[in-house]
Design a protein around this motif. Structure first.
Motif, PDB file in Angstrom:
ATOM      1  N   LEU A   1       0.885  -1.206  -0.069  1.00  0.00           N
ATOM      2  CA  LEU A   1       0.015   0.069   0.021  1.00  0.00           C
ATOM      3  C   LEU A   1       0.992   1.145   0.111  1.00  0.00           C
ATOM      4  O   LEU A   1       1.753   1.246   0.672  1.00  0.00           O
ATOM      5  CB  LEU A   1      -0.812   0.005   1.108  1.00  0.00           C
ATOM      6  CG  LEU A   1      -1.997  -0.926   1.383  1.00  0.00           C
ATOM      7  CD1 LEU A   1      -2.775  -0.944   2.493  1.00  0.00           C
ATOM      8  CD2 LEU A   1      -2.924  -0.867   0.058  1.00  0.00           C
ATOM      9  N   ALA A   2       0.401   2.330  -0.627  1.00  0.00           N
ATOM     10  CA  ALA A   2       1.084   3.254  -0.746  1.00  0.00           C
ATOM     11  C   ALA A   2       1.365   4.193   0.468  1.00  0.00           C
ATOM     12  O   ALA A   2       2.468   4.759   0.866  1.00  0.00           O
ATOM     13  CB  ALA A   2       0.456   4.513  -1.981  1.00  0.00           C
ATOM     14  N   SER A   3       0.410   4.099   1.372  1.00  0.00           N
ATOM     15  CA  SER A   3       0.543   4.676   2.681  1.00  0.00           C
ATOM     16  C   SER A   3       1.619   4.028   3.439  1.00  0.00           C
ATOM     17  O   SER A   3       2.440   4.718   4.280  1.00  0.00           O
ATOM     18  CB  SER A   3      -0.651   4.723   3.296  1.00  0.00           C
ATOM     19  OG  SER A   3      -1.453   3.426   3.498  1.00  0.00           O
ATOM     20  N   VAL A   4       1.658   2.837   3.524  1.00  0.00           N
ATOM     21  CA  VAL A   4       2.665   1.897   4.139  1.00  0.00           C
ATOM     22  C   VAL A   4       4.097   2.140   3.536  1.00  0.00           C
ATOM     23  O   VAL A   4       5.066   2.322   4.351  1.00  0.00           O
ATOM     24  CB  VAL A   4       2.575   0.475   4.110  1.00  0.00           C
ATOM     25  CG1 VAL A   4       3.424  -0.311   4.781  1.00  0.00           C
ATOM     26  CG2 VAL A   4       0.944   0.069   4.723  1.00  0.00           C
ATOM     27  N   LYS A   5       4.202   2.480   2.534  1.00  0.00           N
ATOM     28  CA  LYS A   5       5.533   2.687   1.615  1.00  0.00           C
ATOM     29  C   LYS A   5       5.921   3.994   1.933  1.00  0.00           C
ATOM     30  O   LYS A   5       7.182   4.167   2.500  1.00  0.00           O
ATOM     31  CB  LYS A   5       5.328   2.227   0.159  1.00  0.00           C
ATOM     32  CG  LYS A   5       5.166   1.000  -0.180  1.00  0.00           C
ATOM     33  CD  LYS A   5       4.687   1.140  -1.778  1.00  0.00           C
ATOM     34  CE  LYS A   5       5.674   1.395  -2.749  1.00  0.00           C
ATOM     35  NZ  LYS A   5       5.572   1.054  -3.956  1.00  0.00           N
ATOM     36  N   ARG A   6       5.072   5.052   2.088  1.00  0.00           N
ATOM     37  CA  ARG A   6       5.344   6.430   2.644  1.00  0.00           C
ATOM     38  C   ARG A   6       5.813   6.329   4.095  1.00  0.00           C
ATOM     39  O   ARG A   6       7.041   6.946   4.333  1.00  0.00           O
ATOM     40  CB  ARG A   6       4.245   7.415   2.540  1.00  0.00           C
ATOM     41  CG  ARG A   6       3.939   7.648   0.924  1.00  0.00           C
ATOM     42  CD  ARG A   6       3.116   9.037   0.903  1.00  0.00           C
ATOM     43  NE  ARG A   6       1.635   8.773   1.455  1.00  0.00           N
ATOM     44  CZ  ARG A   6       0.919   8.253   0.699  1.00  0.00           C
ATOM     45  NH1 ARG A   6       0.975   7.851  -0.410  1.00  0.00           N
ATOM     46  NH2 ARG A   6      -0.382   7.844   1.477  1.00  0.00           N
ATOM     47  N   CYS A   7       5.303   5.458   4.849  1.00  0.00           N
ATOM     48  CA  CYS A   7       5.674   5.513   6.159  1.00  0.00           C
ATOM     49  C   CYS A   7       6.790   4.801   6.245  1.00  0.00           C
ATOM     50  O   CYS A   7       7.819   5.273   7.202  1.00  0.00           O
ATOM     51  CB  CYS A   7       4.386   4.587   6.868  1.00  0.00           C
ATOM     52  SG  CYS A   7       4.874   4.357   8.916  1.00  0.00           S
ATOM     53  N   ILE A   8       7.301   3.930   5.583  1.00  0.00           N
ATOM     54  CA  ILE A   8       8.556   3.053   5.666  1.00  0.00           C
ATOM     55  C   ILE A   8       9.719   4.240   5.156  1.00  0.00           C
ATOM     56  O   ILE A   8      10.686   4.263   5.817  1.00  0.00           O
ATOM     57  CB  ILE A   8       8.683   1.802   4.665  1.00  0.00           C
ATOM     58  CG1 ILE A   8       7.783   0.990   5.455  1.00  0.00           C
ATOM     59  CG2 ILE A   8      10.054   1.320   4.632  1.00  0.00           C
ATOM     60  CD1 ILE A   8       7.573  -0.173   4.544  1.00  0.00           C
ATOM     61  N   ALA A   9       9.134   4.859   4.133  1.00  0.00           N
ATOM     62  CA  ALA A   9      10.307   6.002   3.715  1.00  0.00           C
ATOM     63  C   ALA A   9      10.677   7.095   4.722  1.00  0.00           C
ATOM     64  O   ALA A   9      11.745   7.400   4.972  1.00  0.00           O
ATOM     65  CB  ALA A   9       9.777   6.591   2.257  1.00  0.00           C
ATOM     66  N   ASP A  10       9.522   7.143   5.397  1.00  0.00           N
ATOM     67  CA  ASP A  10       9.764   8.335   6.527  1.00  0.00           C
ATOM     68  C   ASP A  10      10.377   7.908   7.684  1.00  0.00           C
ATOM     69  O   ASP A  10      11.336   8.533   8.219  1.00  0.00           O
ATOM     70  CB  ASP A  10       8.299   8.992   6.936  1.00  0.00           C
ATOM     71  CG  ASP A  10       7.569   9.916   5.993  1.00  0.00           C
ATOM     72  OD1 ASP A  10       8.038  10.000   4.922  1.00  0.00           O
ATOM     73  OD2 ASP A  10       6.388   9.707   6.137  1.00  0.00           O
TER      74      ASP A  10
END
Length: 188
Positions: A88-97
């Motif tokens: 999920l894009a939201s999970v990928k953004r969280c991981i990147a953060d």
């Protein structure tokens, strides 16, 4: 209960008849240590301390029910569908953060979210291993790793560990022996 209406059990002859249909790599497959361990968790007298098997009796039922109620109210249709295979894009953004907070700058599109370590190992094998490649692992290692390497027809060489990790003296001896035989490991 009557046996009428039941299909007869497969016989060794039936299994032999269909054996030619299976991929060549299935001839080297063995029961997974992970599968054998997970089967033990079905027993009432076993308390599993394995990763991925939390003690669900410690989960607060009221909090869980509230969370699931929120999911059902706000995104029921989405929650009941498959997600994108890369995560999920939201999970990928969280991981990147989180990685950025650790000093590693990446874009969310560079992140692949998997369902667990076993899927990562399988994807790495699928994309990087050819039959006969050598993989050197620690001994002991993650129980699901060796059967996965073997399923992709890799030769697995294990090097024992001590309190500091893989024994480098044994690794050097193993590499020397493999080099003398004209073989180089693909992964360590």
């Amino acid at each position: 209960m009557s046996s009428r209406g039941r299909r007869p059990r497969s016989t060794a002859r039936d299994i032999e008849r269909y054996a030619a249909l299976f991929a060549e790599r299935t001839k080297v497959m063995k029961s997974s240590a992970m599968r054998d361990l997970m089967a033990l968790t079905e027993r009432d007298d076993v308390i599993s301390l394995a990763g991925g098997m939390p003690d669900t009796s410690t989960f607060p039922p009221d909090s869980y029910a509230s969370l699931m109620g929120t999911v059902a109210a706000q995104s029921c249709a989405r929650a009941l569908q498959y997600g994108p295979t890369e995560g999920l894009a939201s999970v990928k953004r969280c991981i990147a953060d989180v990685m950025a907070a650790e000093g590693m700058l990446i874009e969310p599109d560079e992140v692949l979210v998997t369902t667990g370590g076993q899927q990562v190992i399988d994807l790495a094998c699928k994309t990087l291993l050819d039959p006969g490649d050598i993989v050197i692992t620690e001994a002991p290692t993650y129980p699901g790793a060796v059967p996965t390497f073997c399923a992709y027809q890799a030769d697995v060489v294990q090097v024992t560990m001590d309190r500091d990790g893989m024994r480098t003296d044994e690794l050097e001896q193993t590499l020397t022996r493999l080099e003398a035989a004209g073989r180089r490991p693909k992964f360590i």
